[in-house]
Write a protein that holds these residues in place. Structure first.
Motif, mmCIF file in Angstrom:
data_model
loop_
_atom_site.group_PDB
_atom_site.id
_atom_site.type_symbol
_atom_site.label_atom_id
_atom_site.label_comp_id
_atom_site.label_asym_id
_atom_site.label_seq_id
_atom_site.Cartn_x
_atom_site.Cartn_y
_atom_site.Cartn_z
ATOM 1 N N CYS A 99 0.856 -1.180 0.000
ATOM 2 C CA CYS A 99 0.000 0.000 0.000
ATOM 3 C C CYS A 99 0.898 1.238 0.000
ATOM 4 O O CYS A 99 1.698 1.442 0.918
ATOM 5 N N LEU A 100 0.758 2.087 -1.023
ATOM 6 C CA LEU A 100 1.598 3.270 -1.169
ATOM 7 C C LEU A 100 0.958 4.520 -0.563
ATOM 8 O O LEU A 100 1.654 5.434 -0.142
ATOM 9 N N LEU A 101 -0.362 4.547 -0.532
ATOM 10 C CA LEU A 101 -1.061 5.722 -0.010
ATOM 11 C C LEU A 101 -2.455 5.307 0.440
ATOM 12 O O LEU A 101 -3.125 4.520 -0.222
ATOM 13 N N ILE A 135 -12.088 14.582 -5.030
ATOM 14 C CA ILE A 135 -10.937 14.488 -5.929
ATOM 15 C C ILE A 135 -9.710 14.789 -5.087
ATOM 16 O O ILE A 135 -9.644 15.828 -4.434
ATOM 17 N N TRP A 136 -8.748 13.868 -5.075
ATOM 18 C CA TRP A 136 -7.571 14.048 -4.228
ATOM 19 C C TRP A 136 -6.288 13.714 -4.972
ATOM 20 O O TRP A 136 -6.286 13.007 -5.968
ATOM 21 N N GLN A 137 -5.203 14.298 -4.455
ATOM 22 C CA GLN A 137 -3.891 14.185 -5.094
ATOM 23 C C GLN A 137 -3.233 12.865 -4.705
ATOM 24 O O GLN A 137 -3.080 12.556 -3.526
ATOM 25 N N ALA A 138 -2.836 12.072 -5.709
ATOM 26 C CA ALA A 138 -2.183 10.781 -5.458
ATOM 27 C C ALA A 138 -0.669 10.958 -5.545
ATOM 28 O O ALA A 138 -0.028 10.558 -6.509
ATOM 29 N N ALA A 139 -0.091 11.579 -4.511
ATOM 30 C CA ALA A 139 1.364 11.735 -4.427
ATOM 31 C C ALA A 139 1.919 10.474 -3.770
ATOM 32 O O ALA A 139 1.789 10.271 -2.565
ATOM 33 N N LEU A 140 2.562 9.614 -4.551
ATOM 34 C CA LEU A 140 2.934 8.281 -4.087
ATOM 35 C C LEU A 140 4.362 8.230 -3.583
ATOM 36 O O LEU A 140 5.268 8.843 -4.152
ATOM 37 N N SER A 197 0.990 1.421 9.921
ATOM 38 C CA SER A 197 0.575 2.743 10.404
ATOM 39 C C SER A 197 1.454 3.856 9.865
ATOM 40 O O SER A 197 1.076 5.016 9.902
ATOM 41 N N LYS A 198 2.656 3.525 9.366
ATOM 42 C CA LYS A 198 3.575 4.548 8.882
ATOM 43 C C LYS A 198 3.455 4.782 7.381
ATOM 44 O O LYS A 198 4.215 5.549 6.813
ATOM 45 N N ILE A 199 2.535 4.114 6.725
ATOM 46 C CA ILE A 199 2.296 4.376 5.317
ATOM 47 C C ILE A 199 1.662 5.756 5.176
ATOM 48 O O ILE A 199 0.866 6.188 6.013
ATOM 49 N N SER A 200 1.995 6.427 4.095
ATOM 50 C CA SER A 200 1.493 7.780 3.864
ATOM 51 C C SER A 200 -0.027 7.810 3.863
ATOM 52 O O SER A 200 -0.675 6.966 3.242
#
Length: 481
Positions: free
Chosen positions: A193-195, A227-232, A257-260
């Motif tokens: 999971c990246l975001l 609509i949201w920004q997918a900054a990975l 828990s530390k994933i963005s």
């Protein structure tokens, strides 16, 4: 997939569970409905408040025990029958694919027809029609034409996953919308999971990637679309374990828990008074269409977030919406057993209504061949031609309610079912394959959606379900192997 009417603040996942329980066979109640605790609660209330004589009390208690015992017997019998039916269905499918004499079926039927029918012209026409129908039946008995195998698993959501979606070509990620109030973006290759987006206050019911930018559109039970920004962050977060190290952990802990995380949307789209069941970009991505349980769809302006027009006409809650890949067209599906085609190519938003199903239409999607494929709770999938949509060009009959289906670039329909299966058909209605389902492969609860992608690391089909998992599959034509 039937939905139950709920208030604005109710969670969409609760309605799903209730509607499935009503539509399915008899299910054993959750602990605390008919069990010892409730029985003794009745007994305590009667002893304290009931003016009945002791003899009547004893008789009443005995009746409660008999009711509970009878219910347990019926439940066990029902479970046994369900298991037998599933075993028989799987055996029938295996026999259908493996039966060696299927190739002679058409010839044998033709011989019988030729003996029974006379040489009159009318009977000759009847024989020709019957032979054509027989050929169609025989085509459904052919062996699978595709080899399907499980390749990846994406685990971490704490509740059912309503939808899985793929990003634009060249961006190897998928997005998931879950009843746990979150949406996640995952690396296809590493399954990490990246975001995680946590901006909604209700179940996230749909997710779509912008066709050109790093933006994501989600629809939610909180009556809004974001609509949201997918900054990975493609680097492994500090303290995050590898996939192998996570195998023994609880599913709820696999999203570290530390994933963005992101909680603030780039744009919030409002206007609905009911849960937003689906949201989709209009071609060009300057506008968005949202479908809601308030029986309407809304066209929004992306730049300003303003409401452009409200699309009304459906008699019941909307379940899904989809847009054409190259034209300003959209379809909305509804529990009123219809789907509607909306044309935004001119200022006047013309609309056509299609009544090909007998129960709730759970999804309707466009194909690259200018067709529309619709799925329904009436256990059918229909293929429609945009040039003439008076009648479907193909009808697929299945054994379970159909959820959010997907059509690949080469015209393969992936059909997710309530009964945990995923079946593959072509646009002519011919069955191609079924995804494997066992204790080690496949979903163990309702499959909610499917999504095709151009082959990425051997994966070209994703499915999501209410077992809280997303699975990546390899679907390969046997001709290509």
């Amino acid at each position: 997939m039937s939905f139950q009417r709920m208030s604005v603040n109710q969670n969409i996942s609760n309605s799903k569970v209730q509607s499935k329980a009503k539509r399915g066979s008899m299910n054993r109640p959750q602990s605390g409905i008919i069990d010892g605790d409730i029985f003794y609660g009745f007994r305590s209330d009667i002893e304290n408040d009931c003016p009945l004589a002791p003899a009547y009390k004893t008789k009443l208690f005995n009746l409660f025990r008999l009711i509970e015992k009878e219910f347990d017997i019926l439940y066990q019998e029902n479970q046994s029958l369900q298991d037998k039916i599933e075993v028989l269905n799987e055996k029938i499918e295996r026999d259908t694919f493996d039966k060696p004499d299927c190739v002679d079926f058409e010839n044998n039927i033709s011989k019988v027809l030729s003996k029974k029918l006379s040489s009159s012209s009318q009977k000759s026409k009847t024989a020709h029609k019957l032979k054509a129908q027989t050929s169609k039946i025989v085509s459904s008995f052919k062996a699978p034409q595709y080899n399907c195998g499980l390749v990846k698993s994406y685990i971490g959501h704490k509740d059912g996953v309503w939808e899985v979606s793929v990003a634009r070509p060249g961006v190897p990620v998928i997005g998931t919308a879950s009843a746990d109030h979150s949406a996640c973006i995952w690396s296809i290759e590493t399954t990490r999971c990246l975001l995680q987006y946590q901006g909604h206050t209700g179940s996230v019911n749909s997710i779509r990637f912008h066709p050109a930018k790093d933006l994501v559109l989600t629809g939610s039970g909180d009556c809004s679309a974001h609509i949201w920004q997918a900054a990975l962050n493609w680097d492994l977060p500090k303290g995050h374990s590898s996939e192998e190290e996570l195998e023994g952990e609880d599913l709820d802990d696999k999203i570290d828990s530390k994933i963005s995380t992101l909680r603030t949307p780039f744009r919030e789209l409002l206007g609905h008074s009911g849960a937003v069941s689906a949201a989709e970009w209009i071609v060009g991505a300057d506008q968005v269409i949202t479908a809601s349980w308030d029986r309407s769809a809304i066209l929004h302006d992306v730049e300003t977030g303003s409401l452009l027009t409200t699309l009304s006409g459906h008699d019941q809650e909307l379940t899904h919406t989809s847009t054409h890949p190259s034209q300003r067209l959209a379809v909305t599906s509804s529990r009123d057993a219809t789907f509607r085609l909306w044309d935004f190519r001119e200022s006047l938003h013309s609309v056509s209504v299609f009544q090909g199903h007998t129960e709730s239409v759970t999804s309707a999607v466009f194909t690259r061949e200018d067709k529309v494929v619709s799925g329904s709770d009436d256990r059918s999938v229909k293929v429609w031609d945009l040039k003439n949509m008076r009648y479907p060009v193909a009808t697929i009959r299945v054994d379970s309610a159909v959820n959010r289906l997907s059509v690949s670039a080469n015209g393969i329909i992936a059909i997710p079912h309530d009964n945990r299966h995923v079946r593959l058909f072509d646009l002519h209605g011919q069955r191609l394959a079924r995804l494997p389902r066992s204790s080690r492969q496949g979903h163990n609860r309702m499959v909610a959606s499917a999504a095709w992608i151009d082959d990425v690391g051997g994966v070209n089909l994703f499915t999501s379900g209410f077992d809280r998992r997303v699975l990546g599959w390899s679907v390969v034509s046997l001709k290509d192997q």
